[in-house]
Design a protein around this motif. Structure first.
Motif, PDB file in Angstrom:
ATOM      1  N   PHE A  53       0.843  -1.196   0.000  1.00  0.00           N
ATOM      2  CA  PHE A  53       0.000   0.000   0.000  1.00  0.00           C
ATOM      3  C   PHE A  53       0.869   1.233   0.000  1.00  0.00           C
ATOM      4  O   PHE A  53       2.050   1.182   0.334  1.00  0.00           O
ATOM      5  N   SER A  54       0.266   2.351  -0.402  1.00  0.00           N
ATOM      6  CA  SER A  54       0.943   3.639  -0.342  1.00  0.00           C
ATOM      7  C   SER A  54       0.023   4.613   0.375  1.00  0.00           C
ATOM      8  O   SER A  54      -1.196   4.408   0.416  1.00  0.00           O
ATOM      9  N   GLU A  55       0.601   5.664   0.924  1.00  0.00           N
ATOM     10  CA  GLU A  55      -0.224   6.682   1.603  1.00  0.00           C
ATOM     11  C   GLU A  55      -1.260   7.292   0.668  1.00  0.00           C
ATOM     12  O   GLU A  55      -2.338   7.657   1.093  1.00  0.00           O
ATOM     13  N   LYS A  56      -0.924   7.403  -0.620  1.00  0.00           N
ATOM     14  CA  LYS A  56      -1.818   8.098  -1.544  1.00  0.00           C
ATOM     15  C   LYS A  56      -2.971   7.246  -2.064  1.00  0.00           C
ATOM     16  O   LYS A  56      -3.969   7.787  -2.518  1.00  0.00           O
ATOM     17  N   ASP A  57      -2.798   5.920  -2.076  1.00  0.00           N
ATOM     18  CA  ASP A  57      -3.926   5.148  -2.622  1.00  0.00           C
ATOM     19  C   ASP A  57      -4.494   4.076  -1.687  1.00  0.00           C
ATOM     20  O   ASP A  57      -5.399   3.351  -2.085  1.00  0.00           O
ATOM     21  N   GLU A  58      -4.021   4.020  -0.414  1.00  0.00           N
ATOM     22  CA  GLU A  58      -4.569   2.993   0.493  1.00  0.00           C
ATOM     23  C   GLU A  58      -6.064   3.184   0.735  1.00  0.00           C
ATOM     24  O   GLU A  58      -6.792   2.232   0.996  1.00  0.00           O
ATOM     25  N   PHE A  59      -6.544   4.437   0.630  1.00  0.00           N
ATOM     26  CA  PHE A  59      -7.970   4.689   0.906  1.00  0.00           C
ATOM     27  C   PHE A  59      -8.870   3.857  -0.005  1.00  0.00           C
ATOM     28  O   PHE A  59      -9.937   3.424   0.405  1.00  0.00           O
ATOM     29  N   ILE A  60      -8.431   3.616  -1.217  1.00  0.00           N
ATOM     30  CA  ILE A  60      -9.288   2.892  -2.169  1.00  0.00           C
ATOM     31  C   ILE A  60      -9.496   1.461  -1.684  1.00  0.00           C
ATOM     32  O   ILE A  60     -10.619   0.985  -1.524  1.00  0.00           O
ATOM     33  N   TYR A  61      -8.391   0.783  -1.420  1.00  0.00           N
ATOM     34  CA  TYR A  61      -8.455  -0.602  -0.972  1.00  0.00           C
ATOM     35  C   TYR A  61      -9.181  -0.718   0.369  1.00  0.00           C
ATOM     36  O   TYR A  61     -10.120  -1.510   0.523  1.00  0.00           O
ATOM     37  N   ASP A  62      -8.744   0.066   1.351  1.00  0.00           N
ATOM     38  CA  ASP A  62      -9.311  -0.065   2.707  1.00  0.00           C
ATOM     39  C   ASP A  62     -10.804   0.248   2.732  1.00  0.00           C
ATOM     40  O   ASP A  62     -11.578  -0.428   3.417  1.00  0.00           O
ATOM     41  N   GLU A  63     -11.217   1.250   1.964  1.00  0.00           N
ATOM     42  CA  GLU A  63     -12.654   1.568   1.927  1.00  0.00           C
ATOM     43  C   GLU A  63     -13.451   0.471   1.219  1.00  0.00           C
ATOM     44  O   GLU A  63     -14.559   0.136   1.642  1.00  0.00           O
ATOM     45  N   MET A  64     -12.888  -0.063   0.136  1.00  0.00           N
ATOM     46  CA  MET A  64     -13.677  -1.013  -0.653  1.00  0.00           C
ATOM     47  C   MET A  64     -13.862  -2.373   0.024  1.00  0.00           C
ATOM     48  O   MET A  64     -14.882  -3.028  -0.157  1.00  0.00           O
ATOM     49  N   VAL A  89      -7.507  -1.530   7.469  1.00  0.00           N
ATOM     50  CA  VAL A  89      -8.878  -2.046   7.423  1.00  0.00           C
ATOM     51  C   VAL A  89      -9.546  -1.873   8.796  1.00  0.00           C
ATOM     52  O   VAL A  89     -10.707  -1.461   8.883  1.00  0.00           O
ATOM     53  N   ALA A  90      -8.794  -2.145   9.864  1.00  0.00           N
ATOM     54  CA  ALA A  90      -9.330  -1.955  11.220  1.00  0.00           C
ATOM     55  C   ALA A  90      -9.763  -0.503  11.412  1.00  0.00           C
ATOM     56  O   ALA A  90     -10.837  -0.217  11.948  1.00  0.00           O
ATOM     57  N   LYS A  91      -8.930   0.434  10.957  1.00  0.00           N
ATOM     58  CA  LYS A  91      -9.237   1.868  11.041  1.00  0.00           C
ATOM     59  C   LYS A  91     -10.591   2.184  10.396  1.00  0.00           C
ATOM     60  O   LYS A  91     -11.406   2.917  10.961  1.00  0.00           O
ATOM     61  N   GLU A  92     -10.866   1.629   9.220  1.00  0.00           N
ATOM     62  CA  GLU A  92     -12.165   1.885   8.564  1.00  0.00           C
ATOM     63  C   GLU A  92     -13.315   1.251   9.347  1.00  0.00           C
ATOM     64  O   GLU A  92     -14.365   1.850   9.519  1.00  0.00           O
ATOM     65  N   LEU A  93     -13.101   0.018   9.823  1.00  0.00           N
ATOM     66  CA  LEU A  93     -14.164  -0.697  10.555  1.00  0.00           C
ATOM     67  C   LEU A  93     -14.555   0.026  11.832  1.00  0.00           C
ATOM     68  O   LEU A  93     -15.726   0.048  12.210  1.00  0.00           O
ATOM     69  N   LEU A  94     -13.559   0.608  12.498  1.00  0.00           N
ATOM     70  CA  LEU A  94     -13.810   1.250  13.796  1.00  0.00           C
ATOM     71  C   LEU A  94     -14.657   2.507  13.678  1.00  0.00           C
ATOM     72  O   LEU A  94     -15.086   3.080  14.677  1.00  0.00           O
ATOM     73  N   ARG A  95     -14.936   2.926  12.444  1.00  0.00           N
ATOM     74  CA  ARG A  95     -15.805   4.093  12.252  1.00  0.00           C
ATOM     75  C   ARG A  95     -17.286   3.729  12.447  1.00  0.00           C
ATOM     76  O   ARG A  95     -18.129   4.612  12.509  1.00  0.00           O
ATOM     77  N   TYR A  96     -17.554   2.421  12.531  1.00  0.00           N
ATOM     78  CA  TYR A  96     -18.935   1.968  12.737  1.00  0.00           C
ATOM     79  C   TYR A  96     -19.193   1.765  14.222  1.00  0.00           C
ATOM     80  O   TYR A  96     -18.504   0.956  14.862  1.00  0.00           O
ATOM     81  N   PRO A  97     -20.185   2.450  14.757  1.00  0.00           N
ATOM     82  CA  PRO A  97     -20.450   2.312  16.197  1.00  0.00           C
ATOM     83  C   PRO A  97     -20.886   0.898  16.597  1.00  0.00           C
ATOM     84  O   PRO A  97     -20.675   0.494  17.740  1.00  0.00           O
ATOM     85  N   GLY A  98     -21.468   0.122  15.670  1.00  0.00           N
ATOM     86  CA  GLY A  98     -21.973  -1.211  16.007  1.00  0.00           C
ATOM     87  C   GLY A  98     -20.912  -2.280  16.202  1.00  0.00           C
ATOM     88  O   GLY A  98     -21.202  -3.371  16.690  1.00  0.00           O
ATOM     89  N   ILE A  99     -19.677  -2.004  15.811  1.00  0.00           N
ATOM     90  CA  ILE A  99     -18.610  -3.009  15.907  1.00  0.00           C
ATOM     91  C   ILE A  99     -18.285  -3.303  17.379  1.00  0.00           C
ATOM     92  O   ILE A  99     -18.007  -2.392  18.155  1.00  0.00           O
ATOM     93  N   ARG A 100     -18.338  -4.584  17.746  1.00  0.00           N
ATOM     94  CA  ARG A 100     -18.069  -4.982  19.122  1.00  0.00           C
ATOM     95  C   ARG A 100     -16.631  -5.489  19.269  1.00  0.00           C
ATOM     96  O   ARG A 100     -15.935  -5.161  20.215  1.00  0.00           O
ATOM     97  N   SER A 101     -16.180  -6.323  18.324  1.00  0.00           N
ATOM     98  CA  SER A 101     -14.821  -6.860  18.426  1.00  0.00           C
ATOM     99  C   SER A 101     -14.212  -7.073  17.044  1.00  0.00           C
ATOM    100  O   SER A 101     -14.905  -7.407  16.082  1.00  0.00           O
ATOM    101  N   ILE A 102     -12.916  -6.847  16.969  1.00  0.00           N
ATOM    102  CA  ILE A 102     -12.158  -7.149  15.751  1.00  0.00           C
ATOM    103  C   ILE A 102     -10.979  -8.030  16.139  1.00  0.00           C
ATOM    104  O   ILE A 102     -10.113  -7.612  16.916  1.00  0.00           O
ATOM    105  N   ASP A 103     -10.962  -9.256  15.626  1.00  0.00           N
ATOM    106  CA  ASP A 103      -9.771 -10.102  15.768  1.00  0.00           C
ATOM    107  C   ASP A 103      -8.927  -9.901  14.522  1.00  0.00           C
ATOM    108  O   ASP A 103      -9.445  -9.972  13.399  1.00  0.00           O
ATOM    109  N   LEU A 104      -7.654  -9.658  14.707  1.00  0.00           N
ATOM    110  CA  LEU A 104      -6.763  -9.472  13.562  1.00  0.00           C
ATOM    111  C   LEU A 104      -5.641 -10.503  13.663  1.00  0.00           C
ATOM    112  O   LEU A 104      -4.932 -10.540  14.678  1.00  0.00           O
TER     113      LEU A 104
END
Lengths: 286, 286
Positions: A53-64, A89-104
């Protein structure tokens, strides 16, 4: 002085990025890790010579990989991310208030360490109390899990090398078992354009199509990926990514994005004829 | 021995293609013309060092500039192609039985000659009795035309050099005048990803948006283009590319394609948020 980083997308095509300097170079027991600073893509990280990933295009992958399943499943609480040690990906998921747990589950400790130091904005998500990081092999971790996740995101790199096990038939079966009755799995589906990538792409679709009742493919444009064109798989036990999609509900969350929109969600499943054709060919083989 | 052709997509990013050999190199009064043979893209042609098309990916571009407007306008009879001396767009258009005439205005005779010799499959369309080739400047040719075309396809290369006139405000105005009351114009809109391309992209949208009542942008993935991601403009006097689109009618024509489908047509207008944002910013300036 000129310094260029080059990545062979096939034996016959390469993408080169002019770099200012190399920030990190090291090797874990799994892979070589390099980080570069560049004018065009900002900082970017390469594993065994391939840009991850790169700083300039990671948003595309992580959002999609995040917003597409999150806008379909009505109530995601527990998520498994396989790979994803950079935290994007965790960063994008954590924007949802309903998320209870993320195992990575990440195999490579050094990858996580390097990302924490050099890409703190992405890695910040890993510190959240809802996130637990396991250093383990993704397939081994999965084997003991039964109906515990609403969503699995397979963020691992390629069907080669030490992540090979994450692209086997057993892997898709284990994901199916680990998901609750209405669970969704999203995975990298590679690029369909160059002949040598097409084979991997066909094989992945066969396995997912066999393992899940609903298996659809969607697309995004990612400049640093082979041919700039990347596919994702959406494999699901119950929800269809288009007919069960709830745009109004997602829009009410008011999540600010740079790539994803509910309109684009629909468009992402409308594939070029040559891609439809290769997926249909694999479906007919089953 | 290795021979690599490289094209700088920006000062800091380049795409390189391994070539077997150079088939042609020459210069007209307008530009340098080179043709190469490669494993990955077949034969490809470069004008002043920039790839214009390759055998392996021309279908994407040629289908997307042709079938999108043809599936919206109910009765295209007379078409003007500006540039397009390779014949690829004419070839696609000639698949429609309703086409009565195609005027093709190309500045560079040598480009047409080289394409006829090396890409006979594409150039075959230029021999059709419905096609007339004019060797002239596109803008000059347009000035005398008033309400004579149903569709104008601007297939010229870049808003720089000798084709610069084809990207001015006057050009969009002349196209408007040359189109019948329900005419459509389709044009290359460049790539929005890299900052240096973004400016050209913004400027084009401003001009088209000012000149036509309907002005929408659509997308395709073209591996040899900058960042692999390309936009097209759809400027129209009457028909909207989505609400006036007639998929059933187009499907009844049974035109065999490799990229375009009526589903993809819809999806092509569903743009990433960052692209929507830059287009909206330009619209608000007017």
């Amino acid at each position: 002085m000129e310094i260029w980083f080059s990545e062979l997308h096939t034996d016959n095509v390469k993408l080169s990025v002019r770099i200012d300097r190399q920030i990190f170079s090291g090797a874990s027991e799994y892979q070589r890790i390099d980080v570069f600073e560049s004018e065009e893509f900002g900082k970017f990280i390469a594993l065994d010579g391939a840009i991850v990933f790169s700083e300039k295009d990671e948003f595309i992958y992580d959002e999609m990989v995040t917003h597409v399943p999150m806008a379909v499943h009505p109530d995601v609480k527990d998520v498994l991310i396989i790979g994803g040690g950079d935290g994007g990906v965790a960063k994008e998921l954590l924007r949802y208030p309903g998320i209870r747990s993320i195992d990575l589950v990440e195999t490579d400790r050094l990858f996580v360490k390097v990302c924490k130091e050099i890409f703190p904005r992405l890695s910040a998500g890993l510190k959240d109390e809802r996130v637990r990081v396991y250093y383990d092999d993704g397939l081994r971790f999965l084997r003991s899990k039964c109906e515990v996740y609403d969503l699995i995101i397979n963020d691992s790199t390629d069907p080669f090398g030490y992540t090979e096990g994450l692209f086997t038939k057993e892997f898709y079966g284990s994901c199916y078992k680990a998901l609750r009755k209405d669970g969704i799995m999203v995975y990298q589906h590679g690029s369909p354009f160059y002949s040598e990538d097409e084979m991997a792409c066909r094989s992945m679709h066969r396995k997912a199509y066999r393992s899940f009742p609903i298996s659809r493919v969607y697309q995004a444009h990612i400049p640093t990926c082979a041919s700039g064109y990347w596919l994702f798989g959406f494999a699901s036990k119950k929800y269809h990514p288009v007919t069960d999609f709830k745009p109004e509900k997602w829009n009410r969350l008011e999540i600010d994005t740079k790539y994803y929109t509910t309109n684009l969600h629909m468009g992402a499943f409308m594939l070029p004829r040559y891609v439809e054709a290769l997926l249909e060919e694999e479906e007919e083989r089953i």
